[in-house]
Design a protein around this motif. Structure first.
Motif, PDB file in Angstrom:
ATOM      1  N   LYS A  21       0.768  -1.409   0.050  1.00 31.97           N
ATOM      2  CA  LYS A  21       0.028  -0.011  -0.032  1.00 31.97           C
ATOM      3  C   LYS A  21       0.922   1.185  -0.159  1.00 31.97           C
ATOM      4  CE  LYS A  21      -3.994  -2.091   2.260  1.00 31.97           C
ATOM      5  NZ  LYS A  21      -4.741  -2.013   3.527  1.00 31.97           N
ATOM      6  N   ASP A  22       1.973   1.182   0.655  1.00 30.58           N
ATOM      7  CA  ASP A  22       2.832   2.418   0.818  1.00 30.58           C
ATOM      8  C   ASP A  22       3.849   2.533  -0.403  1.00 30.58           C
ATOM      9  OD1 ASP A  22       4.773   0.382   1.012  1.00 30.58           O
ATOM     10  OD2 ASP A  22       5.461   1.125   2.947  1.00 30.58           O
ATOM     11  N   GLY A  23       3.510   1.681  -1.612  1.00 32.09           N
ATOM     12  CA  GLY A  23       4.050   1.942  -2.854  1.00 32.09           C
ATOM     13  C   GLY A  23       5.411   1.170  -3.047  1.00 32.09           C
ATOM     14  N   LYS A  24       5.844   0.570  -1.854  1.00 33.04           N
ATOM     15  CA  LYS A  24       7.088  -0.294  -1.904  1.00 33.04           C
ATOM     16  C   LYS A  24       6.704  -1.678  -2.381  1.00 33.04           C
ATOM     17  CE  LYS A  24       9.217   1.921   1.930  1.00 33.04           C
ATOM     18  NZ  LYS A  24       9.958   1.879   3.275  1.00 33.04           N
ATOM     19  N   THR A  25       7.601  -2.515  -2.859  1.00 35.60           N
ATOM     20  CA  THR A  25       7.640  -3.797  -3.337  1.00 35.60           C
ATOM     21  C   THR A  25       8.209  -4.888  -2.366  1.00 35.60           C
ATOM     22  OG1 THR A  25       7.570  -3.019  -5.484  1.00 35.60           O
ATOM     23  CG2 THR A  25       8.060  -5.463  -5.236  1.00 35.60           C
ATOM     24  N   LEU A  26       7.600  -5.919  -2.058  1.00 31.38           N
ATOM     25  CA  LEU A  26       7.930  -7.073  -1.265  1.00 31.38           C
ATOM     26  C   LEU A  26       8.378  -8.274  -2.045  1.00 31.38           C
ATOM     27  CD1 LEU A  26       8.436  -8.300   1.668  1.00 31.38           C
ATOM     28  CD2 LEU A  26       6.238  -9.079   1.593  1.00 31.38           C
ATOM     29  N   LEU A  27       9.482  -8.545  -1.873  1.00 31.30           N
ATOM     30  CA  LEU A  27       9.732  -9.996  -2.827  1.00 31.30           C
ATOM     31  C   LEU A  27       9.473 -11.290  -1.857  1.00 31.30           C
ATOM     32  CD1 LEU A  27      13.206  -9.025  -4.355  1.00 31.30           C
ATOM     33  CD2 LEU A  27      11.045  -9.110  -5.288  1.00 31.30           C
ATOM     34  N   LYS A  28       9.160 -12.156  -2.566  1.00 31.16           N
ATOM     35  CA  LYS A  28       8.414 -13.366  -1.902  1.00 31.16           C
ATOM     36  C   LYS A  28       8.832 -14.753  -2.652  1.00 31.16           C
ATOM     37  CE  LYS A  28       4.051 -15.307  -1.599  1.00 31.16           C
ATOM     38  NZ  LYS A  28       2.679 -15.207  -1.195  1.00 31.16           N
ATOM     39  N   ARG A  29       9.142 -15.697  -2.034  1.00 31.43           N
ATOM     40  CA  ARG A  29       9.459 -17.170  -2.471  1.00 31.43           C
ATOM     41  C   ARG A  29       9.153 -18.127  -1.821  1.00 31.43           C
ATOM     42  NH1 ARG A  29      15.256 -18.438  -5.482  1.00 31.43           N
ATOM     43  NH2 ARG A  29      14.483 -20.106  -6.807  1.00 31.43           N
ATOM     44  N   GLU A  30       8.663 -19.270  -2.243  1.00 28.08           N
ATOM     45  CA  GLU A  30       8.119 -20.415  -1.504  1.00 28.08           C
ATOM     46  C   GLU A  30       8.852 -21.473  -1.642  1.00 28.08           C
ATOM     47  OE1 GLU A  30       3.147 -19.216  -1.539  1.00 28.08           O
ATOM     48  OE2 GLU A  30       3.911 -20.710  -2.909  1.00 28.08           O
ATOM     49  N   LEU A  31       8.851 -22.119  -0.362  1.00 26.91           N
ATOM     50  CA  LEU A  31       9.783 -23.633  -0.439  1.00 26.91           C
ATOM     51  C   LEU A  31       8.730 -24.612   0.170  1.00 26.91           C
ATOM     52  CD1 LEU A  31      12.518 -25.107  -0.595  1.00 26.91           C
ATOM     53  CD2 LEU A  31      12.843 -24.644   1.948  1.00 26.91           C
ATOM     54  N   LEU A  32       8.543 -25.780  -0.511  1.00 25.03           N
ATOM     55  CA  LEU A  32       7.779 -26.820  -0.178  1.00 25.03           C
ATOM     56  C   LEU A  32       8.375 -27.778   0.414  1.00 25.03           C
ATOM     57  CD1 LEU A  32       4.672 -27.938   0.217  1.00 25.03           C
ATOM     58  CD2 LEU A  32       4.751 -28.862  -1.981  1.00 25.03           C
ATOM     59  N   LEU A  33       8.395 -28.509   1.558  1.00 24.87           N
ATOM     60  CA  LEU A  33       9.488 -29.571   1.995  1.00 24.87           C
ATOM     61  C   LEU A  33       8.120 -30.758   2.545  1.00 24.87           C
ATOM     62  CD1 LEU A  33      11.477 -28.131   4.864  1.00 24.87           C
ATOM     63  CD2 LEU A  33      11.811 -28.674   2.655  1.00 24.87           C
ATOM     64  N   GLU A  49       0.505 -37.363   5.900  1.00 22.28           N
ATOM     65  CA  GLU A  49       1.939 -36.514   5.199  1.00 22.28           C
ATOM     66  C   GLU A  49       1.888 -35.221   5.770  1.00 22.28           C
ATOM     67  OE1 GLU A  49       1.656 -35.955   0.982  1.00 22.28           O
ATOM     68  OE2 GLU A  49       1.589 -38.185   0.633  1.00 22.28           O
ATOM     69  N   ASN A  50       3.104 -34.662   5.937  1.00 20.02           N
ATOM     70  CA  ASN A  50       3.402 -33.433   6.487  1.00 20.02           C
ATOM     71  C   ASN A  50       4.446 -32.558   5.462  1.00 20.02           C
ATOM     72  OD1 ASN A  50       4.081 -31.383   8.072  1.00 20.02           O
ATOM     73  ND2 ASN A  50       5.417 -32.556   9.535  1.00 20.02           N
ATOM     74  N   THR A  51       3.775 -31.830   4.877  1.00 19.39           N
ATOM     75  CA  THR A  51       4.075 -30.936   3.712  1.00 19.39           C
ATOM     76  C   THR A  51       4.129 -29.472   4.000  1.00 19.39           C
ATOM     77  OG1 THR A  51       2.434 -31.262   2.318  1.00 19.39           O
ATOM     78  CG2 THR A  51       4.106 -32.806   2.058  1.00 19.39           C
ATOM     79  N   PRO A  52       4.865 -29.018   4.922  1.00 13.24           N
ATOM     80  CA  PRO A  52       4.734 -27.588   5.186  1.00 13.24           C
ATOM     81  C   PRO A  52       5.290 -26.746   4.013  1.00 13.24           C
ATOM     82  CG  PRO A  52       6.561 -28.406   6.459  1.00 13.24           C
ATOM     83  CD  PRO A  52       5.846 -29.417   5.732  1.00 13.24           C
ATOM     84  N   LEU A  53       4.545 -25.466   3.966  1.00 10.04           N
ATOM     85  CA  LEU A  53       5.079 -24.527   2.940  1.00 10.04           C
ATOM     86  C   LEU A  53       5.585 -23.163   3.900  1.00 10.04           C
ATOM     87  CD1 LEU A  53       4.726 -23.653  -0.267  1.00 10.04           C
ATOM     88  CD2 LEU A  53       2.832 -22.336   0.451  1.00 10.04           C
ATOM     89  N   PHE A  54       6.774 -22.840   3.438  1.00 10.11           N
ATOM     90  CA  PHE A  54       7.497 -21.709   3.958  1.00 10.11           C
ATOM     91  C   PHE A  54       7.651 -20.766   3.005  1.00 10.11           C
ATOM     92  CE2 PHE A  54       9.163 -25.485   6.397  1.00 10.11           C
ATOM     93  CZ  PHE A  54       9.031 -24.945   7.786  1.00 10.11           C
ATOM     94  N   GLU A  55       7.360 -19.318   3.346  1.00  9.73           N
ATOM     95  CA  GLU A  55       7.359 -18.277   2.549  1.00  9.73           C
ATOM     96  C   GLU A  55       8.738 -17.408   3.127  1.00  9.73           C
ATOM     97  OE1 GLU A  55       3.785 -16.158   2.729  1.00  9.73           O
ATOM     98  OE2 GLU A  55       2.920 -17.533   1.434  1.00  9.73           O
ATOM     99  N   PHE A  56       9.814 -17.424   2.180  1.00  7.75           N
ATOM    100  CA  PHE A  56      10.798 -16.642   2.391  1.00  7.75           C
ATOM    101  C   PHE A  56      10.450 -15.143   1.751  1.00  7.75           C
ATOM    102  CE2 PHE A  56      12.317 -21.001   3.140  1.00  7.75           C
ATOM    103  CZ  PHE A  56      13.533 -20.557   3.856  1.00  7.75           C
ATOM    104  N   SER A  57      10.802 -14.047   2.648  1.00  9.10           N
ATOM    105  CA  SER A  57      10.467 -12.661   2.065  1.00  9.10           C
ATOM    106  C   SER A  57      11.674 -11.644   2.103  1.00  9.10           C
ATOM    107  CB  SER A  57       9.187 -12.227   2.764  1.00  9.10           C
ATOM    108  OG  SER A  57       9.477 -12.068   4.026  1.00  9.10           O
TER     109      SER A  57
END
Length: 140
Positions: A21-33, A49-57
């Motif tokens: 909202k403030d005009g900045k950009t956030l980078l995000k990338r997901e990792l599935l284990l 099954e246990n498959t968590p999704l991690f969001e690296f930002s």
């Protein structure tokens, strides 16, 4: 408190740019284990099954995944963060899993085996020697 999850990488997402909202950009990338447990005696996988999704930002978080490949066994260190907010007169809670480190388990294991010192030889048992039997020099 440190939280750590180890598993095999199933998928790595492409870097996404999210406009804030403030005009900045956030980078995000997901990792599935795949962190599904298995019986250590039989090797049979658990039925749940246990498959968590991690969001690296952020720039640093996204860059952490550059050297990671599908099929690799990694440990992800993360923190849990919770937020409380009001919506329509009701209190709601939102919990986030925030990963901040990732390491290759195989590389770490190999590094530790190289750094361990060589085993020292076990000292041989030396029997105690008997006291001399010449008592003529004793003062009493």
């Amino acid at each position: 408190m440190v939280n750590k999850q180890t598993g095999r990488v199933l998928a790595i997402g492409q870097t996404q740019s999210i406009a804030l909202k403030d005009g900045k950009t956030l980078l995000k990338r997901e990792l599935l284990l795949d962190c599904t447990r298995f019986d250590p005696y039989t090797g049979v996988r658990d039925t749940f099954e246990n498959t968590p999704l991690f969001e690296f930002s952020g720039d640093k978080g996204v860059a952490m995944l550059d050297g990671i490949q599908v099929g690799q066994v990694v440990s992800v260190t993360f923190d849990l963060q919770g937020t409380r907010y009001e919506k329509d007169g009701q209190t709601k809670y939102f919990t986030r899993v925030r990963p901040y480190a990732i390491e290759d388990v195989k590389a770490k294991t190999q590094q530790q085996s190289v750094q361990q010192p060589a085993p020292q030889p076990t000292p041989q048992y030396v029997a105690p020697q008997a006291a001399p039997q010449n008592n003529s020099n004793l003062p009493f």
